[in-house]
Design a protein around this motif. Sequence first.
Motif, PDB file in Angstrom:
ATOM      1  N   ALA A 254       4.624  19.946  11.254  1.00 52.70           N
ATOM      2  CA  ALA A 254       3.994  20.936  12.141  1.00 52.70           C
ATOM      3  C   ALA A 254       2.631  21.358  11.570  1.00 52.70           C
ATOM      4  O   ALA A 254       1.636  21.429  12.291  1.00 52.70           O
ATOM      5  CB  ALA A 254       4.913  22.142  12.300  1.00 52.70           C
ATOM      6  N   ARG A 255       2.605  21.589  10.274  1.00 52.29           N
ATOM      7  CA  ARG A 255       1.355  22.006   9.607  1.00 52.29           C
ATOM      8  C   ARG A 255       0.265  20.958   9.763  1.00 52.29           C
ATOM      9  O   ARG A 255      -0.915  21.273   9.813  1.00 52.29           O
ATOM     10  CB  ARG A 255       1.671  22.222   8.111  1.00 52.29           C
ATOM     11  N   ASP A 260       6.300  17.462  19.227  1.00 53.01           N
ATOM     12  CA  ASP A 260       7.565  16.817  19.643  1.00 53.01           C
ATOM     13  C   ASP A 260       8.405  16.433  18.418  1.00 53.01           C
ATOM     14  O   ASP A 260       8.932  15.313  18.332  1.00 53.01           O
ATOM     15  CB  ASP A 260       7.314  15.540  20.474  1.00 53.01           C
ATOM     16  N   ILE A 261       8.552  17.357  17.500  1.00 53.28           N
ATOM     17  CA  ILE A 261       9.282  17.057  16.258  1.00 53.28           C
ATOM     18  C   ILE A 261      10.775  16.923  16.577  1.00 53.28           C
ATOM     19  O   ILE A 261      11.374  17.789  17.220  1.00 53.28           O
ATOM     20  CB  ILE A 261       9.061  18.154  15.197  1.00 53.28           C
ATOM     21  N   THR A 262      11.347  15.811  16.118  1.00 53.22           N
ATOM     22  CA  THR A 262      12.770  15.557  16.391  1.00 53.22           C
ATOM     23  C   THR A 262      13.447  15.138  15.096  1.00 53.22           C
ATOM     24  O   THR A 262      12.812  14.518  14.242  1.00 53.22           O
ATOM     25  CB  THR A 262      12.926  14.482  17.487  1.00 53.22           C
ATOM     26  N   ARG A 272      18.604  13.492   8.470  1.00 59.63           N
ATOM     27  CA  ARG A 272      18.023  12.661   7.412  1.00 59.63           C
ATOM     28  C   ARG A 272      16.733  11.968   7.845  1.00 59.63           C
ATOM     29  O   ARG A 272      16.095  11.281   7.068  1.00 59.63           O
ATOM     30  CB  ARG A 272      19.044  11.593   6.974  1.00 59.63           C
ATOM     31  N   ILE A 273      16.420  12.108   9.160  1.00 59.42           N
ATOM     32  CA  ILE A 273      15.231  11.470   9.704  1.00 59.42           C
ATOM     33  C   ILE A 273      14.445  12.529  10.448  1.00 59.42           C
ATOM     34  O   ILE A 273      15.034  13.277  11.241  1.00 59.42           O
ATOM     35  CB  ILE A 273      15.617  10.379  10.752  1.00 59.42           C
ATOM     36  N   THR A 274      13.143  12.607  10.188  1.00 63.24           N
ATOM     37  CA  THR A 274      12.293  13.471  11.009  1.00 63.24           C
ATOM     38  C   THR A 274      11.186  12.611  11.602  1.00 63.24           C
ATOM     39  O   THR A 274      10.577  11.799  10.894  1.00 63.24           O
ATOM     40  CB  THR A 274      11.710  14.636  10.183  1.00 63.24           C
ATOM     41  N   ALA A 275      10.945  12.789  12.897  1.00 57.97           N
ATOM     42  CA  ALA A 275       9.889  12.036  13.574  1.00 57.97           C
ATOM     43  C   ALA A 275       9.111  12.999  14.456  1.00 57.97           C
ATOM     44  O   ALA A 275       9.643  14.027  14.903  1.00 57.97           O
ATOM     45  CB  ALA A 275      10.501  10.914  14.418  1.00 57.97           C
ATOM     46  N   ALA A 276       7.850  12.667  14.680  1.00 55.86           N
ATOM     47  CA  ALA A 276       7.008  13.516  15.526  1.00 55.86           C
ATOM     48  C   ALA A 276       5.845  12.691  16.034  1.00 55.86           C
ATOM     49  O   ALA A 276       5.554  11.615  15.505  1.00 55.86           O
ATOM     50  CB  ALA A 276       6.514  14.717  14.721  1.00 55.86           C
TER      51      ALA A 276
END
Length: 279
Positions: A254-255, A260-262, A272-276
């Motif tokens: 975000a910073r 659309d962070i998922t 365990r997975i972050t995508a944006a």
Amino acid sequence: MTTISQALTQARHQLQTSSPSPASDASILLCHVLDCSSSHLIAWPDKQLSDDQSQRYNALIEERRKGKPVAYITGEKEFWSLLLKVTPAVLIPRPETEILVEFALEALKHNPKAEIADLGTGSGAIACALASEQPGWHITATDTSAEALAIARQNAETHQLHNIDFVQGHWFEALQREDYDMVISNPPYVAAEDPHLGQGDVRFEPDDALSAGIQGMDDIEAIAREAADHLVAGGWLAVEHGYDQQQLVHDCFARNGFVDITQQADLSGTPRITAARKR
Ligand SMILES: C[S@@+](CC[C@H](N)C(=O)[O-])C[C@H]1O[C@@H](n2cnc3c(N)ncnc32)[C@H](O)[C@@H]1O
């Protein structure tokens, strides 16, 4: 003379205190020595091992008893149903990384010509999985380690995957393009003082593949800082991270202006997975 069944029982017993998975280790290592499938062990429990086979098996069990990971003993590990070569120069691919592969395949399923950068490719696990599923995609796979890249190249050749380029370099320094549809990475994310680094199989894996500063966030932060400069508008950044880093990674993305962070969870329900997306 020892039978298959006797050898397995003895090995399980020997590995009882040193391995979290004595039965499966014993079976995988015997299959390796006999060059057979696990169903062969079940079908022929009374078959006798030759002296040479017994000696080789005992030597492998001893290596395992001393802690060496099974994948480094056999020199291979299955990932996304591809048998990959692994050596102590690369991280042993983990099942949770398959969630990252699944995410990429779903997120870009309408793009037959996607351009993807796999940063820190190690054995080439992510790149090979994506390349095998989507022959029309082009993947640039990078690593700082020349030894890792040599293994990754061999894995791509073994599976006849011609849609991957391998480049050596520090994160984005290895990349030529600024129009990737996805930057994907399973970077080092373990906190430097994490006691897990001194335990179990992890002790044998390369430190450069595992630890990333005090909170384990140094590499994810570095990737998130620069990713937008290398993505098309709406392009994805997707990373694997530790079981306790979901908030840190969310805030980091975000910073750095991602939207659309998922987050995707593993089988135990832990993200365990972050995508944006790049805006
Ligand atoms: C956790 S391992 C992941 C390997 C593989 N992608 C997988 O999922 O099994 C991280 C990889 O990043 C590589 N690496 C570490 N620092 C790097 C950097 N600054 N630039 C590029 N690669 C790096 C390591 O050599 C290692 O192969």
